[in-house]
Motif scaffolding. Structure first.
Motif, short mmCIF file in Angstrom:
data_model
loop_
_atom_site.label_atom_id
_atom_site.label_comp_id
_atom_site.label_asym_id
_atom_site.label_seq_id
_atom_site.Cartn_x
_atom_site.Cartn_y
_atom_site.Cartn_z
N GLN A 109 49.70 23.57 32.40
CA GLN A 109 51.05 24.33 32.07
C GLN A 109 51.09 25.33 32.56
OE1 GLN A 109 50.30 23.43 27.73
NE2 GLN A 109 49.35 21.79 28.33
N VAL A 110 50.70 26.16 33.64
CA VAL A 110 50.57 27.37 33.70
C VAL A 110 51.05 27.19 35.33
CG1 VAL A 110 49.43 28.42 31.94
CG2 VAL A 110 48.09 27.94 33.80
N LYS A 111 51.60 28.35 36.10
CA LYS A 111 51.37 28.64 37.19
C LYS A 111 49.96 29.11 38.01
CE LYS A 111 56.64 29.07 38.19
NZ LYS A 111 57.60 29.80 38.39
N TRP A 112 49.84 28.79 39.20
CA TRP A 112 48.40 29.61 39.66
C TRP A 112 48.83 30.06 40.79
CZ3 TRP A 112 43.59 29.34 37.80
CH2 TRP A 112 43.24 29.11 36.41
N TYR A 113 48.55 31.34 40.72
CA TYR A 113 47.93 32.36 42.53
C TYR A 113 46.70 32.41 42.64
CZ TYR A 113 53.30 32.75 42.87
OH TYR A 113 54.30 32.81 43.67
N HIS A 114 46.87 32.85 43.73
CA HIS A 114 45.62 32.91 44.00
C HIS A 114 45.14 34.60 45.45
CE1 HIS A 114 44.69 29.97 48.27
NE2 HIS A 114 45.77 30.13 47.73
N ARG A 115 44.09 34.12 45.14
CA ARG A 115 43.86 36.09 46.19
C ARG A 115 42.80 36.03 46.91
NH1 ARG A 115 41.81 41.78 45.11
NH2 ARG A 115 43.49 43.19 46.55
N VAL A 116 42.44 34.90 48.09
CA VAL A 116 41.33 34.93 49.01
C VAL A 116 41.07 36.51 49.80
CG1 VAL A 116 40.41 33.40 50.30
CG2 VAL A 116 41.41 32.84 48.30
N LYS A 117 40.13 36.60 50.23
CA LYS A 117 39.71 37.58 51.14
C LYS A 117 40.12 36.49 52.74
CE LYS A 117 36.49 41.53 52.87
NZ LYS A 117 35.57 42.03 51.99
N GLN A 118 40.31 37.16 53.58
CA GLN A 118 40.47 36.65 54.51
C GLN A 118 39.73 36.97 56.16
OE1 GLN A 118 43.50 34.04 55.25
NE2 GLN A 118 42.97 34.54 53.46
N GLN A 119 39.92 36.57 57.22
CA GLN A 119 38.38 36.98 58.18
C GLN A 119 39.01 38.81 58.46
OE1 GLN A 119 38.52 33.79 61.50
NE2 GLN A 119 36.92 32.53 60.07
N ASP A 120 40.16 39.17 58.66
CA ASP A 120 40.55 40.25 58.82
C ASP A 120 40.17 41.10 58.35
OD1 ASP A 120 42.67 39.68 57.60
OD2 ASP A 120 44.23 39.70 58.66
N HIS A 121 40.09 40.97 56.63
CA HIS A 121 38.99 41.74 55.48
C HIS A 121 40.51 41.91 54.34
CE1 HIS A 121 35.26 41.99 56.68
NE2 HIS A 121 35.45 42.60 58.32
N ASN A 122 41.68 41.51 55.00
CA ASN A 122 42.27 42.03 54.04
C ASN A 122 42.27 40.54 53.19
OD1 ASN A 122 43.64 44.09 55.19
ND2 ASN A 122 44.33 42.49 57.04
N TYR A 123 43.60 40.65 52.52
CA TYR A 123 43.65 40.17 50.79
C TYR A 123 45.23 38.95 51.26
CZ TYR A 123 39.32 41.48 48.73
OH TYR A 123 37.45 41.66 48.55
N LYS A 124 45.23 38.16 51.00
CA LYS A 124 45.99 37.00 50.97
C LYS A 124 46.82 36.69 49.17
CE LYS A 124 48.00 32.60 52.33
NZ LYS A 124 48.32 31.36 53.48
N THR A 125 47.57 36.61 49.48
CA THR A 125 48.03 36.33 47.09
C THR A 125 49.05 35.40 47.48
OG1 THR A 125 47.28 38.30 46.52
CG2 THR A 125 48.38 36.78 45.52
N ALA A 126 48.87 33.86 47.01
CA ALA A 126 50.19 33.58 47.71
C ALA A 126 49.61 32.09 46.35
CB ALA A 126 49.38 31.80 48.98
N PRO A 127 51.32 30.69 46.46
CA PRO A 127 50.58 29.78 45.27
C PRO A 127 49.68 29.07 45.62
CG PRO A 127 52.94 30.48 45.96
CD PRO A 127 52.38 31.45 46.64
N CYS A 128 49.39 29.00 44.37
CA CYS A 128 48.17 27.46 44.41
C CYS A 128 48.54 26.79 43.36
CB CYS A 128 46.76 28.27 44.86
SG CYS A 128 46.06 29.52 43.23
#
Length: 958
Positions: A109-128
């Motif tokens: 019933q809600v939208k989801w995003y996730h924030r995951v640390k990548q191999q280059d140590h930067n974070y990626k925020t994207a829909p999930c």
């Protein structure tokens, strides 16, 4: 209304869920991340149900702080405190998992995003997407690089993934390796799944206990890995574990227990060849024991008949349909119903178990009182009276025997009390009653049980009339002292070594009691010499007596030669082939007849009609099959003394002992079914130490086994080495071509007819590959690419150079390979001897005698593995080559011990010639996986081939 999931924060700070606000202004996108609070949940997520809004703040800073405080309080309240970090981690993950379980019904019933640390140590925020589907774990047994392992897969519910695909598009089941796992969260293609908490713990356990640690040991793999997984999940074994099918009539058994402390519960059970089945009927039942899988085929009619019988025992049972029956204790005792039913069931040979676990029944204050006396002491069966009573109540022998056979130690008495059979009582009498036959109030016991009682046991006095006066004293003298008990026979032309003197005396002692003896010394310790000493002594006592030696045809002239060498005063005759007299064995003027198993089968009636003083069965594993014609013929022989000789009396399993023991001490070990149930199955299947010890105690007087390490430390060292052979390009091409063709044809046949009906094709295919390793010249001409043979080249190089002045034995399973090697020797001018199964026994002995002559310049002996692996003395050789190793390591060891035996003064070097990257190398590896032991008597047999599974074939033909 967006929830931001940060799965990597489950443990560091527990900030796994936050509120995400996305603002778009002037073409720019800004993210605002807020901690969950009651206000944020109420204002931003007002469209969610109240239950969900109450849960969200518990993921916020205040909620997490309260969670930490709660965990610390619980830890402080514990009386025994584990490591705090371990306790905290487990408690925090458990609490967070409960929160996710509560939130899961509303994730859609809600939208989801996730924030995951990548191999280059930067974070990626994207829909999930957070799926409401529950992932289910599945486990498969696999083999990787020859080792057992577990593949974990995740079954999804077919929900649409974030990119619009269905889970089914990639298959409804995906390997766990396809997912990223954050503790109990799984992520696949931006989709998140919540593992059940038990599944999460199971994956954690697998990470800490890698199954591959036990990959080389199927039994350990089953015990440490499969047993844990199968507590909660079914495991697909993929036919990689040993599997047997059991198709037998069930033995009815009734389990007695208590229900709620007020009811007597009767649960029907069925024993299929020692496997327990109960509960609702299923056509088959799968049971895992000791790394093997057993498929039991249940008998529906037999099980229904037993249930119908139980239903008829009491009117109350007619209306009970749960698969078990119950009755109040008051009703069970009315009109002695339980006591009468107990005896009625025993009379119908229904096993009763659980009696000694019933708490409602009082235990009798009386101990078992036993009065035993021997009435008749002649013949193979002793008649004895055996009265057992608790107080004034006598227990029938039939009740006792059935109770013991069911593995119970309590009997029901008339006052509904239980009489308990103590450990001391069981030690003294249980074996006697199990092995005895009941005749009214009498117990008929095999007379040789007297030897198992021991010199100091309470029952020894009872059995004293069975044994000659003074026998026990001589037996104890023999066991405790090193000085000779009997002088060697006067005509013996050899000095017996101390251990050989002991073996000779042991044979005489057992012969005095009428019991048979199995001399099971290691190969090369002189079993033949000890037996000749015994025969010579018996002939001193009665020169007119006749004796018979039965052996493989290849050993007939070896026996005759040994008799002539060590006991020239004995008149011996090889009763075999054309040498048989027209009047048959009765008219043959000899004190010792030597015949083959084949001749015994042919002349069974003639030989069975003669009363021999002694019958010797050499290489007695030849009679391990009780159904074989030769076993039947051996058991018909008449003899006052019986001896079996074998360095490997047990080739495959404990049951191999049965026929040999039955010949030596007829009747002592009961029927073959009794022996299987009481000893063979518990020992081989269940590794039952109590049964192993019981059988060892029973057989100890009749089996004498000494190893070379124990009694012949003076023997020189034996070194066994694998001589690796790398096939050249031509031979490798030949091998791979054949392997490809065989693999295709074998697996096609298995697909069409099943593995059971394809055994012949499998063995033929494996044999062709082994021949290709030896020499392509063994293959049909139309299949040959070339005649290169790396093994032949390496062997000839050794014989021509390093070993040209050394005596060498070369064994091969293939007689045609021996002919090729013989040709290669002639081409290089290497003088040699050569025999196989087609060589007459007399010629073999002539070649052996010449080879043993140190002055004889012929140094090479080419021998068939099966024709020359027993009975020969070839101590002149110190180098042995096993040209083509096979499954049966016991046969190979016997071949090596033609040289490594008493009389050898040089170090012995044995080489297994094995082609790299071939079926031979894999066979060497599988020998270790398949090896089974039972005490000190078990070796390996060719049953190994017959038990190959589909996975084994995949491995061999890969």
């Amino acid at each position: 209304m967006i929830i931001l999931l940060a799965p990597q924060q489950l443990l560091p700070d527990h900030g796994v869920l936050k509120s995400l606000h996305i603002k778009k202004e002037a073409g720019k996108i800004d993210y605002e991340i807020l901690s969950f609070s009651e206000r944020e949940a109420k204002t931003t997520f007002d469209a969610l149900p109240a239950a969900a809004r109450k849960l969200l703040p518990r993921f916020g800073e205040k909620g997490i702080s309260e969670l930490k405080d709660t965990i610390r309080r619980k830890y402080s309240a514990r009386t025994s405190r584990p490591d705090f970090d371990v306790f905290y981690r487990q408690a925090a993950l458990r609490a967070l998992h409960e929160l996710f379980v509560g939130l899961k019904p509303y994730t859609g019933q809600v939208k989801w995003y996730h924030r995951v640390k990548q191999q280059d140590h930067n974070y990626k925020t994207a829909p999930c997407r957070f799926s409401e589907a529950k992932p289910l774990l599945q486990f498969d047994v696999i083999r990787e690089e020859g080792r057992l392992n577990i593949r974990v897969q995740v079954k999804l519910a077919g929900q649409a993934l974030a990119d619009g695909r269905s889970a089914r598009e990639g298959g409804n089941t995906r390997p766990l390796a396809d997912f990223r796992r954050y503790h109990f969260l799984l992520e696949l293609d931006n989709n998140y799944f919540l593992l059940g908490y038990r599944d999460f713990l199971l994956l954690e356990w697998l990470e800490k206990n890698p199954p591959s640690l036990y990959g080389d040991d199927p039994a350990a793999f089953t015990h440490h890995v499969l047993a844990r997984l199968e507590e909660s999940h079914s495991v697909n074994r993929n036919n990689l574990m040993e599997e047997d099918r059991v198709d037998a009539l069930p033995v009815n058994r009734l389990l007695l227990s208590e229900l709620n402390g007020a009811f007597l519960l009767l649960t029907p059970q069925w024993i299929y060849d020692d496997f327990l089945a109960e509960g609702p009927f299923t056509a088959t039942l799968e049971i895992n024991r000791g790394g093997r899988t057993y498929i039991i085929r249940r008998n529906k009619q037999a099980e229904e008949d037993f249930q119908a019988l139980l239903r008829s025992l009491h009117p109350a049972f007619e209306k009970q349909s749960n698969g078990y029956f119950y009755l109040s204790f008051a009703d069970a005792q009315k009109k002695q119903w339980f006591l009468k039913t107990y005896h009625r069931l025993q009379e119908q040979d229904i096993e009763l178990t659980g009696m000694d676990m019933l708490q409602h029944f009082r235990y009798s204050p009386h101990k078992a009182q036993t009065q035993a006396a021997l009435e008749e002491g002649d013949g193979e069966l002793l008649t004895m009276t055996l009265e057992v009573s608790f107080g004034k109540e006598k227990i029938s022998l039939g009740t006792l025997q059935k109770t013991l056979m069911a593995g119970q130690r309590a009997v029901l008495l008339k006052g509904h009390t239980l009489g308990i059979l103590s450990d001391e009582w069981l030690t003294q009498y249980a074996t006697l009653i199990r092995h005895g036959k009941i005749s009214g109030s009498k117990l008929l016991v095999p007379r040789w049980m007297a030897l198992t009682r021991g010199g100091e046991s309470p029952e020894t006095e009872i059995f004293k009339p069975v044994l000659k006066a003074g026998w026990w004293e001589k037996w104890e003298y023999w066991q405790e002292r090193q000085e000779p008990l009997y002088p060697p026979p006067a005509g013996m032309q050899a000095a017996l070594r101390p251990y050989q003197q002991k073996g000779y005396e042991w044979l005489l002692l057992l012969a005095e009691t009428g019991a048979g003896a199995c001399l099971a010394d290691d190969m090369g310790l002189g079993k033949t010499l000890q037996t000749i000493a015994f025969l010579l002594k018996r002939l001193e006592q009665d020169a007119s007596a006749r004796h018979l030696v039965v052996c493989p045809a290849s050993l007939i002239y070896n026996w005759q030669q040994e008799l002539e060498k060590f006991a020239p005063g004995i008149n011996s005759l090889a009763y075999h082939g054309a040498s048989r007299t027209a009047s048959g064995p009765e008219g043959a003027p000899a004190q010792v007849l030597i015949t083959s198993y084949g001749t015994l089968r042919s002349d069974e009636e003639l030989l069975a009609g003669i009363s021999f003083d002694t019958v010797v069965i050499d290489e007695s594993h030849h009679i391990k099959n009780p159904d074989a014609l030769v076993t039947r013929a051996v058991n018909r022989l008449q003899a006052a003394a019986r001896i079996t000789l074998s360095g490997t009396p047990v080739m495959n399993n404990t049951f191999d002992l049965y026929s040999q023991l039955h010949f030596l001490v007829p009747g002592m070990f009961g029927s073959r079914e009794f022996f299987r149930k009481q000893y063979a199955n518990p020992i081989d299947r269940d590794r039952d130490e109590e049964k192993t010890n019981a059988l060892r105690k029973l057989t100890a007087p009749f089996i004498l086994r000494r190893t070379k390490e124990q009694v012949a430390p003076e023997l020189p060292e034996k070194t066994e080495t694998v001589l690796w052979c790398n096939m050249g390009p031509g031979q490798r091409e030949q091998y791979e071509t054949i392997k490809s063709a065989i693999r295709s044809s074998i697996f096609l046949e298995i697909k069409q007819q099943g593995i059971g009906k394809s055994k012949l094709a499998i063995i033929q295919g494996i044999t062709r590959l082994r021949q290709a390793c030896n020499s392509p010249l063994l293959l049909p001409a139309e299949d040959r690419i070339n005649g290169d043979s790396i093994k032949t080249e390496m062997l000839m190089e050794e014989l021509c150079n390093d070993l040209k002045d050394r005596k060498v034995l070369v064994f091969s399973q293939f007689s045609s390979m021996l002919h090729l090697l013989s040709d290669a020797c002639r081409q290089r001018g290497i003088d040699h001897y050569h025999f196989d199964g087609s060589t007459p026994s007399r010629e073999r002995m002539e070649m052996v005698n010449k080879f043993q002559d140190e002055s004889n310049p012929v140094n090479v002996f080419l021998i068939s593995l099966m024709a020359g692996n027993t009975g020969l003395n070839l101590t002149a050789a110190s180098y042995i080559f096993l040209f083509d190793p096979w499954w049966n390591t016991a046969v190979q060891e016997q071949a090596v011990d033609r040289s490594h035996r008493i009389g050898q003064t040089r170090k012995v070097f044995a080489y297994k010639m094995v082609c790299r990257d071939s079926i031979e190398e894999k066979i060497i590896g599988m020998q270790q996986q398949k090896k089974q032991l039972a005490g000190d008597l078990i070796g390996e047999g060719d049953g190994f081939v017959k038990q190959l599974s589909l996975e084994d074939l995949e491995y061999l033909l890969a």
